[in-house]
Design a protein around this motif. Structure first.
Motif, PDB file in Angstrom:
ATOM      1  N   ARG A   1       1.401  -1.358   0.368  1.00  0.00           N
ATOM      2  CA  ARG A   1       0.274   0.130   0.296  1.00  0.00           C
ATOM      3  C   ARG A   1       0.882   1.291  -0.102  1.00  0.00           C
ATOM      4  O   ARG A   1       0.346   2.302  -0.117  1.00  0.00           O
ATOM      5  CB  ARG A   1      -1.040   0.136   1.351  1.00  0.00           C
ATOM      6  CG  ARG A   1      -2.064  -1.232   1.141  1.00  0.00           C
ATOM      7  CD  ARG A   1      -2.669  -1.016   2.659  1.00  0.00           C
ATOM      8  NE  ARG A   1      -3.898  -2.131   2.646  1.00  0.00           N
ATOM      9  CZ  ARG A   1      -3.979  -2.597   2.974  1.00  0.00           C
ATOM     10  NH1 ARG A   1      -4.780  -1.576   4.139  1.00  0.00           N
ATOM     11  NH2 ARG A   1      -5.563  -3.734   3.266  1.00  0.00           N
ATOM     12  N   ASP A   2       1.880   1.294   0.240  1.00  0.00           N
ATOM     13  CA  ASP A   2       3.010   2.554   0.200  1.00  0.00           C
ATOM     14  C   ASP A   2       3.511   2.281  -1.545  1.00  0.00           C
ATOM     15  O   ASP A   2       4.633   1.288  -1.851  1.00  0.00           O
ATOM     16  CB  ASP A   2       3.991   2.788   1.663  1.00  0.00           C
ATOM     17  CG  ASP A   2       5.074   3.054   1.202  1.00  0.00           C
ATOM     18  OD1 ASP A   2       5.108   4.465   0.690  1.00  0.00           O
ATOM     19  OD2 ASP A   2       6.176   3.002   2.266  1.00  0.00           O
ATOM     20  N   LYS A   3       3.351   3.365  -1.923  1.00  0.00           N
ATOM     21  CA  LYS A   3       3.267   3.489  -3.271  1.00  0.00           C
ATOM     22  C   LYS A   3       5.353   3.755  -3.223  1.00  0.00           C
ATOM     23  O   LYS A   3       5.671   2.899  -4.258  1.00  0.00           O
ATOM     24  CB  LYS A   3       2.994   4.593  -3.834  1.00  0.00           C
ATOM     25  CG  LYS A   3       0.986   4.561  -3.961  1.00  0.00           C
ATOM     26  CD  LYS A   3       0.625   5.797  -5.103  1.00  0.00           C
ATOM     27  CE  LYS A   3      -0.689   5.029  -5.132  1.00  0.00           C
ATOM     28  NZ  LYS A   3      -1.404   5.804  -3.737  1.00  0.00           N
ATOM     29  N   ARG A   4       5.580   4.016  -2.450  1.00  0.00           N
ATOM     30  CA  ARG A   4       7.073   4.159  -2.795  1.00  0.00           C
ATOM     31  C   ARG A   4       7.760   3.032  -2.564  1.00  0.00           C
ATOM     32  O   ARG A   4       8.582   2.894  -2.881  1.00  0.00           O
ATOM     33  CB  ARG A   4       7.714   5.409  -1.513  1.00  0.00           C
ATOM     34  CG  ARG A   4       9.206   5.771  -1.961  1.00  0.00           C
ATOM     35  CD  ARG A   4       9.443   7.039  -0.967  1.00  0.00           C
ATOM     36  NE  ARG A   4       9.063   6.509   0.191  1.00  0.00           N
ATOM     37  CZ  ARG A   4       8.716   7.001   1.705  1.00  0.00           C
ATOM     38  NH1 ARG A   4       9.797   8.437   1.589  1.00  0.00           N
ATOM     39  NH2 ARG A   4       8.076   6.791   2.659  1.00  0.00           N
TER      40      ARG A   4
ATOM     41  N   ALA B   1      10.377  -1.838  -6.320  1.00  0.00           N
ATOM     42  CA  ALA B   1      10.721  -2.697  -5.722  1.00  0.00           C
ATOM     43  C   ALA B   1      10.047  -3.479  -7.255  1.00  0.00           C
ATOM     44  O   ALA B   1      10.591  -4.508  -7.506  1.00  0.00           O
ATOM     45  CB  ALA B   1       9.824  -3.993  -4.509  1.00  0.00           C
ATOM     46  N   VAL B   2       9.356  -3.079  -7.980  1.00  0.00           N
ATOM     47  CA  VAL B   2       8.914  -3.812  -8.696  1.00  0.00           C
ATOM     48  C   VAL B   2       8.915  -2.946 -10.264  1.00  0.00           C
ATOM     49  O   VAL B   2       9.312  -3.341 -11.275  1.00  0.00           O
ATOM     50  CB  VAL B   2       7.289  -3.719  -8.779  1.00  0.00           C
ATOM     51  CG1 VAL B   2       7.390  -4.956  -8.315  1.00  0.00           C
ATOM     52  CG2 VAL B   2       5.921  -2.527  -9.019  1.00  0.00           C
ATOM     53  N   LEU B   3       9.340  -1.581 -10.049  1.00  0.00           N
ATOM     54  CA  LEU B   3       9.548  -0.344 -11.416  1.00  0.00           C
ATOM     55  C   LEU B   3      10.510   0.071 -11.471  1.00  0.00           C
ATOM     56  O   LEU B   3      11.427  -0.365 -12.609  1.00  0.00           O
ATOM     57  CB  LEU B   3       8.808   0.234 -11.005  1.00  0.00           C
ATOM     58  CG  LEU B   3       7.090   0.679 -12.314  1.00  0.00           C
ATOM     59  CD1 LEU B   3       6.649   1.821 -11.456  1.00  0.00           C
ATOM     60  CD2 LEU B   3       7.409  -0.026 -13.856  1.00  0.00           C
ATOM     61  N   TYR B   4      11.373   0.485 -10.653  1.00  0.00           N
ATOM     62  CA  TYR B   4      13.016   0.586 -10.636  1.00  0.00           C
ATOM     63  C   TYR B   4      13.890   0.116 -10.308  1.00  0.00           C
ATOM     64  O   TYR B   4      14.346   0.093 -11.796  1.00  0.00           O
ATOM     65  CB  TYR B   4      13.056   1.689  -8.915  1.00  0.00           C
ATOM     66  CG  TYR B   4      14.114   2.601  -8.625  1.00  0.00           C
ATOM     67  CD1 TYR B   4      13.911   3.372  -9.753  1.00  0.00           C
ATOM     68  CD2 TYR B   4      15.484   1.685  -8.991  1.00  0.00           C
ATOM     69  CE1 TYR B   4      15.707   4.589  -9.407  1.00  0.00           C
ATOM     70  CE2 TYR B   4      16.831   2.382  -8.789  1.00  0.00           C
ATOM     71  CZ  TYR B   4      16.731   3.911  -9.208  1.00  0.00           C
ATOM     72  OH  TYR B   4      18.286   4.229  -9.200  1.00  0.00           O
ATOM     73  N   GLY B   5      14.177  -1.020  -9.878  1.00  0.00           N
ATOM     74  CA  GLY B   5      15.299  -2.251 -10.410  1.00  0.00           C
ATOM     75  C   GLY B   5      14.689  -3.258 -11.598  1.00  0.00           C
ATOM     76  O   GLY B   5      15.355  -3.201 -12.366  1.00  0.00           O
TER      77      GLY B   5
ATOM     78  N   PRO C   1      -0.624   3.090  10.274  1.00  0.00           N
ATOM     79  CA  PRO C   1      -1.746   4.240   9.553  1.00  0.00           C
ATOM     80  C   PRO C   1      -1.945   3.692   7.741  1.00  0.00           C
ATOM     81  O   PRO C   1      -3.334   3.334   8.029  1.00  0.00           O
ATOM     82  CB  PRO C   1      -0.765   5.505   9.040  1.00  0.00           C
ATOM     83  CG  PRO C   1       0.988   4.354   9.542  1.00  0.00           C
ATOM     84  CD  PRO C   1       1.098   3.653  10.378  1.00  0.00           C
ATOM     85  N   ARG C   2      -1.628   2.447   7.289  1.00  0.00           N
ATOM     86  CA  ARG C   2      -1.835   1.965   6.285  1.00  0.00           C
ATOM     87  C   ARG C   2      -2.705   1.240   5.905  1.00  0.00           C
ATOM     88  O   ARG C   2      -3.415   0.373   5.035  1.00  0.00           O
ATOM     89  CB  ARG C   2      -0.170   1.527   5.422  1.00  0.00           C
ATOM     90  CG  ARG C   2       0.168   2.442   4.547  1.00  0.00           C
ATOM     91  CD  ARG C   2       1.341   2.760   3.552  1.00  0.00           C
ATOM     92  NE  ARG C   2       2.024   1.670   4.165  1.00  0.00           N
ATOM     93  CZ  ARG C   2       3.861   2.012   4.680  1.00  0.00           C
ATOM     94  NH1 ARG C   2       3.596   3.265   4.543  1.00  0.00           N
ATOM     95  NH2 ARG C   2       3.998   0.982   5.018  1.00  0.00           N
TER      96      ARG C   2
ATOM     97  N   PHE D   1      14.986  -1.440   0.605  1.00  0.00           N
ATOM     98  CA  PHE D   1      15.031  -0.424   1.579  1.00  0.00           C
ATOM     99  C   PHE D   1      14.653   0.251   1.976  1.00  0.00           C
ATOM    100  O   PHE D   1      14.394   0.013   3.309  1.00  0.00           O
ATOM    101  CB  PHE D   1      15.772   0.730   0.288  1.00  0.00           C
ATOM    102  CG  PHE D   1      16.373   2.030   1.011  1.00  0.00           C
ATOM    103  CD1 PHE D   1      17.812   2.461   1.230  1.00  0.00           C
ATOM    104  CD2 PHE D   1      15.367   2.581   1.666  1.00  0.00           C
ATOM    105  CE1 PHE D   1      18.762   2.918   1.473  1.00  0.00           C
ATOM    106  CE2 PHE D   1      16.270   4.043   1.828  1.00  0.00           C
ATOM    107  CZ  PHE D   1      17.481   3.880   1.931  1.00  0.00           C
ATOM    108  N   TYR D   2      12.847   0.345   0.910  1.00  0.00           N
ATOM    109  CA  TYR D   2      12.314   1.793   2.420  1.00  0.00           C
ATOM    110  C   TYR D   2      11.092   0.838   3.158  1.00  0.00           C
ATOM    111  O   TYR D   2      10.866   0.654   4.541  1.00  0.00           O
ATOM    112  CB  TYR D   2      11.457   2.033   1.035  1.00  0.00           C
ATOM    113  CG  TYR D   2      11.631   3.308   0.339  1.00  0.00           C
ATOM    114  CD1 TYR D   2      11.359   4.705   1.492  1.00  0.00           C
ATOM    115  CD2 TYR D   2      12.025   3.355  -0.322  1.00  0.00           C
ATOM    116  CE1 TYR D   2      12.268   5.254   1.303  1.00  0.00           C
ATOM    117  CE2 TYR D   2      12.944   4.774  -1.128  1.00  0.00           C
ATOM    118  CZ  TYR D   2      12.471   5.388  -0.420  1.00  0.00           C
ATOM    119  OH  TYR D   2      13.239   6.774  -0.921  1.00  0.00           O
ATOM    120  N   LEU D   3      11.236  -1.078   2.852  1.00  0.00           N
ATOM    121  CA  LEU D   3      10.651  -2.028   3.752  1.00  0.00           C
ATOM    122  C   LEU D   3      11.700  -1.778   4.823  1.00  0.00           C
ATOM    123  O   LEU D   3      10.860  -2.148   5.971  1.00  0.00           O
ATOM    124  CB  LEU D   3      10.482  -2.868   2.202  1.00  0.00           C
ATOM    125  CG  LEU D   3       9.252  -4.543   3.283  1.00  0.00           C
ATOM    126  CD1 LEU D   3       8.379  -3.860   2.827  1.00  0.00           C
ATOM    127  CD2 LEU D   3       9.600  -6.125   2.873  1.00  0.00           C
TER     128      LEU D   3
END
Lengths: 389, 251
Positions: A17-20, A25-29, B94-95, A199-201
């Motif tokens: 649910r976190d777009k970043r 994970a699925v677009l950048y790399g 929150p999500r 990273f973000y996860l």
């Protein structure tokens, strides 16, 4: 239900649910990086390469003046067509790539065994024109050589007299076969993609959870404190492995657009090499996950975690830069070192060398061991109350 | 049933190696089943530290605490089964939606999918969360957040509830609603311990009060008992007397 599985599911759902997180994970790399790194490289190769097999037409002034040469051109996939009168303007305008001109005196001089001129009109500033000129020159060279031999033989002279030296090269470098820079590009891409994908996860599930103060109630639940660490590890691993497999598929697709002979003989970018990359990538993904999770877990808040991780991300990239100018031998010791070993084995795969099974075992052992040590540090941290302070 | 005896805890001061801050130095009190017990004290008195020790999140340097007969340091897992903990900031994800936040804890406590769905649904009804149960927690008001966190703390039917400043930031209606929920839980026999620095809150809700100041419990008794022992009819005055202040100086 097993708490590890519950935590895994929740963290994956939360971060999908976190777009970043999802973008990396699925677009950048998986998509952007291969296109940005491999794309230009392949495109450049494609543009500089000439496909001698593909039939093309060549505009010629005076087709009828050199019938034999025209046949030779046709046999080499160049179909002669009469050039228009204003061919010079046409070349300048880019409508014709190159024109071969056979002068009127050609036949006379040819028969008299005098050097017979042929002219190539082309535009040096135009890439397509340059390519056609190169192709034409190569074919005319071959024609030239064939005729020379025939003329010597007709006069009873051994053409080999005019070749005083026959240089034979014997390369003894063996294993150290010069593998181009391109051999490292796939493992580098995977390494970078995995780190960006997790990273973000890693930050969100550890430092983020502390910052939101949702860790306190979580740790007051009746479950082992190892479970949250393993659940989070599994969730980050899921994103990391996704960022490994997807770019692998993308790069395979990109490389398959390339004509096989373009990379040079002995260079393999076929399914076998990508299979090797996958087998090497799995233990590496275990390690990268542990690395990201540990660095982020020891930070006090998300900002600190992001700063630490951005700096720490250079560590896995160091071997890549070292290998650029250092000659690291492939031995038991170096094969145990994560990342270096994966790069070395990939080098062998790209050079179409047989890879012993022990190589795979050593690289897996080294990476898994490092992952276990890092994960152990994080599990230890979650047992201490420092995690809540 | 909570029993704390001579708890003490110090922390290392931020950015220093040796310097330590004594957060709690001598905390003893009891909180019975079927009672609401208030831990009343000014900011920095050691309320949160005490509650975190009881929730097995941190360990005391000295002293001991038991919940339903289980020691917090020796049998933390058994203690965790007895307690529901509501931290200072409700700490939601929150999500996730309200329902997902609660169901997550249900599964972590070992409920299967069907039980979890049922229990979560029950709590949503009971705490009147139906209006926002399937919205993400991101934009929740403080009152909504507290309700979800309370539902989460109640999911495994704990005997004891530990709430860190639960009425903080709630508006009048939300506060009244929370009070009535807590009274209901008390009447069902739960042991409820909450911290607060608001006198009025404690006097309206609590049956029993432990006054904490500078890391010590200065006085622990029923509301009437405290009035009697300090000789003050007004609870605020009683509080000032209990922590050793002088009434004239604070007026």
């Amino acid at each position: 239900m097993n708490p590890i599985w519950t935590i895994f599911k929740k963290e994956v759902r939360d971060n999908v649910r976190d777009k970043r997180s999802l973008f990396f994970a699925v677009l950048y790399g998986p998509v952007l990086m291969p296109l940005l790194m491999i794309g230009p490289l392949l495109l450049g190769m494609h543009r500089n390469s000439i496909d001698f097999e593909e039939p093309k037409t060549i505009a010629v002034v005076g087709v009828e003046r050199a019938a034999h040469l025209m046949q030779f051109l046709k046999a080499n996939n160049l179909d002669a067509q009469e050039a228009p009168d204003d061919f010079q303007q046409e070349i300048e305008a880019g409508r014709i790539d190159a024109v071969l001109e056979i002068p009127t005196v050609f036949d006379d001089r040819f028969r008299a065994a005098q050097p017979a001129d042929v002219l190539i009109h082309y535009d040096e500033s135009d890439e397509d024109s340059r390519k056609l000129k190169r192709q034409l020159t190569a074919i005319l060279d071959r024609y030239d050589r064939t005729l020379r031999q025939l003329r010597f033989q007709a006069r009873g002279i051994d053409p080999r007299i005019f070749e005083p030296l026959n240089v034979v090269e014997n390369d003894l470098s063996g294993e150290g076969l010069e593998v181009p820079f391109i051999a490292y590009i796939v493992p580098f891409l995977l390494l970078y993609s995995m780190m960006m994908g997790g990273f973000y996860l890693a930050v969100d599930t550890t430092a983020g959870e502390r910052e939101r103060q949702s860790l306190e109630p979580l740790l007051s639940l009746p479950m082992s404190r190892i479970s949250p660490v393993l659940g989070k590890y599994a969730a980050v691993f899921f994103f990391v492995i996704l960022s490994m497999v997807l770019p692998l598929i993308t790069s395979y697709a990109l490389f398959s657009f390339l004509p096989a002979d373009l990379l040079g003989s002995g260079i393999d970018f076929g399914p076998h090499t990508f299979l090797v990359a996958f087998v090497l990538g799995v233990p590496l993904a275990l390690l990268i996950t542990a690395f990201l999770l540990t660095v982020a877990a020891f930070a006090r808040n998300t900002k600190e975690a992001q700063t630490h991780l951005s700096l720490a991300m250079m560590v896995p990239l160091v071997p890549f830069f070292l290998l650029q100018f250092m000659n690291v031998p492939t031995q038991t010791v170096t094969l145990l070192i994560p990342i270096i070993s994966q790069f070395k084995i990939m080098e062998m795969a790209v050079a179409s060398q047989a890879i012993p099974v022990t190589h795979f075992l050593l690289t897996t052992a080294g990476s898994v061991l490092a992952a276990v040590i890092l994960l152990g540090a994080t599990i230890g941290l979650y047992q201490r109350e420092r995690i809540l302070l | 049933m909570i029993k704390a005896t001579a708890l003490s805890k110090s922390f290392r001061r931020q950015g220093s190696r040796k310097d330590r801050v004594q957060a709690v130095s001598d905390v003893s009190f009891e909180a019975g089943n079927g009672q609401i017990t208030g831990l009343l004290g000014p900011n920095g008195a050691g309320k949160s530290t005490t509650l975190r020790i009881l929730a097995t999140l941190i360990q005391p340097d000295n002293g001991s605490a038991e919940i339903d007969g289980f020691d917090v340091t020796e049998a933390p897992q058994a203690v965790r089964r007895q307690i529901g903990f509501l931290p200072h900031n409700s700490g939601l994800y929150p999500r996730l939606t309200a329902r997902e936040n609660i169901a997550y804890y249900a599964e972590l406590c070992g409920l299967d999918a069907r039980q979890s769905r049922m229990k979560t649904g029950e709590l949503i009804e009971r705490l009147s969360m139906r209006g926002f149960a399937d919205r993400r927690a991101e934009g929740f008001s403080q009152g909504q957040r507290t309700k979800v966190a309370l539902g989460r703390a109640l999911i495994h039917e704990p005997s004891t509830l530990i709430l860190d400043e639960p009425t903080n930031g709630l508006d009048v209606m939300a506060t009244r609603q929370l009070r009535s929920i807590l009274r209901q839980l008390r009447d069902e026999g739960h042991c409820i311990l909450l911290s607060s620095h608001i006198m009025q809150e404690v006097s309206m809700l609590c049956d029993h009060v432990a006054i904490i100041s500078d890391g010590r419990v200065a006085l622990a008794d029923s509301i009437d008992g405290i009035r009697e022992r300090t000789g003050q009819a007004d609870l605020e005055d009683a509080f000032v007397v209990a922590i050793g202040g002088r009434l004239e100086a604070t007026e």
